[in-house]
Design a protein around this motif. Structure first.
Motif, short mmCIF file in Angstrom:
data_model
loop_
_atom_site.label_atom_id
_atom_site.label_comp_id
_atom_site.label_asym_id
_atom_site.label_seq_id
_atom_site.Cartn_x
_atom_site.Cartn_y
_atom_site.Cartn_z
N ASN A 162 62.07 29.77 -1.09
CA ASN A 162 61.87 31.13 -0.59
C ASN A 162 63.14 31.96 -0.69
O ASN A 162 63.08 33.18 -0.89
CB ASN A 162 61.39 31.10 0.87
CG ASN A 162 59.94 30.71 1.00
OD1 ASN A 162 59.17 30.84 0.06
ND2 ASN A 162 59.56 30.22 2.16
N GLN A 163 64.26 31.32 -0.53
CA GLN A 163 65.53 32.04 -0.56
C GLN A 163 65.87 32.57 -1.96
O GLN A 163 66.57 33.57 -2.10
CB GLN A 163 66.66 31.14 -0.06
CG GLN A 163 66.54 30.75 1.40
CD GLN A 163 67.56 29.71 1.83
OE1 GLN A 163 68.55 29.47 1.13
NE2 GLN A 163 67.33 29.09 2.97
N PHE A 218 55.29 38.20 -0.97
CA PHE A 218 55.02 37.53 0.30
C PHE A 218 56.05 37.97 1.33
O PHE A 218 57.23 38.13 1.02
CB PHE A 218 55.03 36.02 0.13
CG PHE A 218 53.86 35.48 -0.64
CD1 PHE A 218 52.70 35.09 0.02
CD2 PHE A 218 53.90 35.41 -2.02
CE1 PHE A 218 51.60 34.63 -0.69
CE2 PHE A 218 52.81 34.95 -2.74
CZ PHE A 218 51.66 34.56 -2.07
N LEU A 219 55.57 38.16 2.54
CA LEU A 219 56.42 38.57 3.65
C LEU A 219 56.33 37.52 4.75
O LEU A 219 55.24 37.22 5.24
CB LEU A 219 55.97 39.93 4.19
CG LEU A 219 56.62 40.42 5.49
CD1 LEU A 219 58.11 40.66 5.29
CD2 LEU A 219 55.92 41.69 5.99
N ARG A 220 57.48 36.99 5.14
CA ARG A 220 57.49 35.99 6.20
C ARG A 220 57.80 36.67 7.53
O ARG A 220 58.94 37.06 7.81
CB ARG A 220 58.53 34.90 5.92
CG ARG A 220 58.47 33.76 6.93
CD ARG A 220 59.53 32.72 6.65
NE ARG A 220 59.47 31.66 7.65
CZ ARG A 220 60.42 30.73 7.80
NH1 ARG A 220 61.48 30.73 7.01
NH2 ARG A 220 60.30 29.81 8.73
N THR A 221 56.78 36.82 8.33
CA THR A 221 56.92 37.42 9.66
C THR A 221 55.66 37.14 10.46
O THR A 221 54.65 36.69 9.91
CB THR A 221 57.17 38.94 9.57
OG1 THR A 221 57.54 39.43 10.87
CG2 THR A 221 55.92 39.68 9.11
N ASP A 259 62.27 36.02 -5.93
CA ASP A 259 62.34 37.47 -5.73
C ASP A 259 61.11 38.04 -5.05
O ASP A 259 61.17 39.14 -4.50
CB ASP A 259 62.54 38.17 -7.08
CG ASP A 259 63.90 37.89 -7.69
OD1 ASP A 259 64.84 37.59 -6.92
OD2 ASP A 259 64.02 37.97 -8.93
N ASN A 260 59.99 37.32 -5.11
CA ASN A 260 58.76 37.87 -4.53
C ASN A 260 58.54 37.45 -3.08
O ASN A 260 57.44 37.62 -2.54
CB ASN A 260 57.54 37.49 -5.39
CG ASN A 260 57.33 35.99 -5.51
OD1 ASN A 260 58.12 35.20 -4.99
ND2 ASN A 260 56.27 35.59 -6.21
N VAL A 261 59.56 36.91 -2.43
CA VAL A 261 59.48 36.56 -1.01
C VAL A 261 60.49 37.40 -0.23
O VAL A 261 61.67 37.43 -0.55
CB VAL A 261 59.79 35.06 -0.78
CG1 VAL A 261 59.81 34.75 0.72
CG2 VAL A 261 58.76 34.18 -1.48
N LEU A 262 59.98 38.09 0.80
CA LEU A 262 60.86 38.81 1.72
C LEU A 262 60.88 38.07 3.04
O LEU A 262 59.83 37.80 3.63
CB LEU A 262 60.35 40.24 1.94
CG LEU A 262 60.79 41.29 0.92
CD1 LEU A 262 60.07 41.07 -0.41
CD2 LEU A 262 60.51 42.70 1.43
N GLU A 263 62.05 37.72 3.49
CA GLU A 263 62.21 37.08 4.78
C GLU A 263 63.55 37.49 5.37
O GLU A 263 64.39 38.10 4.71
CB GLU A 263 62.10 35.56 4.66
CG GLU A 263 63.15 34.91 3.78
CD GLU A 263 63.00 33.40 3.72
OE1 GLU A 263 62.07 32.86 4.33
OE2 GLU A 263 63.84 32.76 3.06
#
Length: 221
Positions: free
Chosen positions: A12-13, A95-98, A16-20
């Motif tokens: 995930n880190q 994807f958004l991790r929240t 580029d398509n993951v926001l966290e």
């Protein structure tokens, strides 16, 4: 299992398509998804509690002129969908991790065209109502971020949760919605585009019927 999760968190880190949290754009993305992430002014579609993103990725394959965002707090799950999208070259997926109750921290008013809620935890009646994704508080958030006439979809195998969701919508004054307690044998079967989550595959194999509803939120329903 622990090592696999750890690898997914690392993934995930770098994807580029993951926001966290602690990644670029995470704190400034509200109202700017098309500008900063997708670079295309397409309608935004959210999958809430997306898990491994089966719907997010599945819809993105079918509708290249829409931008899809899977939202979940479980980083090890969204890593699966994010990698699949990356491997397939799907540039209309993020994807958004929240947590879902933070939705309005990341999306502005009238920024979203559609919301999908697919097989959420139904939560117990006693003590769990405030966490149900179709309680009045959450529904009010959805209406705020959706465009005028934006659509909310719900799929669930839990009939009690489905009944609760229908009543919650009615209490908000929403009248223009469709619903069925047997999606696959209804006139609305084509509305889910044949996409099934992992949980849906399990439930249908056991003979559970799938409940579905959709409503176009408007200022006056």
């Amino acid at each position: 299992m622990a090592r696999k999760k750890e690898k997914r968190f690392v993934l995930n880190q770098v994807l580029d398509n993951v926001l966290e949290e602690k990644k670029p754009l995470y704190d400034i993305i509200k109202g700017k998804w098309n500008e900063l992430v997708f670079k295309k002014p397409n309608p935004l579609v959210l999958e809430l509690g997306c898990g491994k993103g089966e719907y997010t990725v599945g819809l993105a394959r079918i509708f290249p002129d829409f931008n899809f965002i899977g939202i979940d707090i479980k980083g090890d799950r969204i890593a699966v969908g994010a990698k699949t999208a990356t491997d397939e070259g799907l540039t209309n997926v993020a994807f958004l991790r929240t947590k879902i109750h933070n939705l309005e921290d990341f999306f502005g008013a009238n920024e979203v065209s559609e919301i999908w809620i697919t097989f959420p935890d139904p939560q117990p009646l006693e003590g769990g109502i405030k966490r149900r994704l179709t309680n009045p508080r959450f529904l009010a958030m959805y209406r705020n971020v959706l465009i005028e006439g934006g659509t909310l979809h719900l799929k669930t195998d839990s009939e009690p949760f489905f009944d609760y969701s229908v009543e919650s919508l009615k209490q908000m004054g929403v009248k223009n919605f469709i619903s069925t307690k047997d999606l696959y044998n209804s006139e609305y079967n084509d509305r889910h585009h044949g996409i099934k989550t992992r949980f849906e595959e399990i439930f249908t194999a056991k003979g559970f019927k799938i409940n579905y509803l959709a409503t176009a939120f408007a200022t006056q329903n």
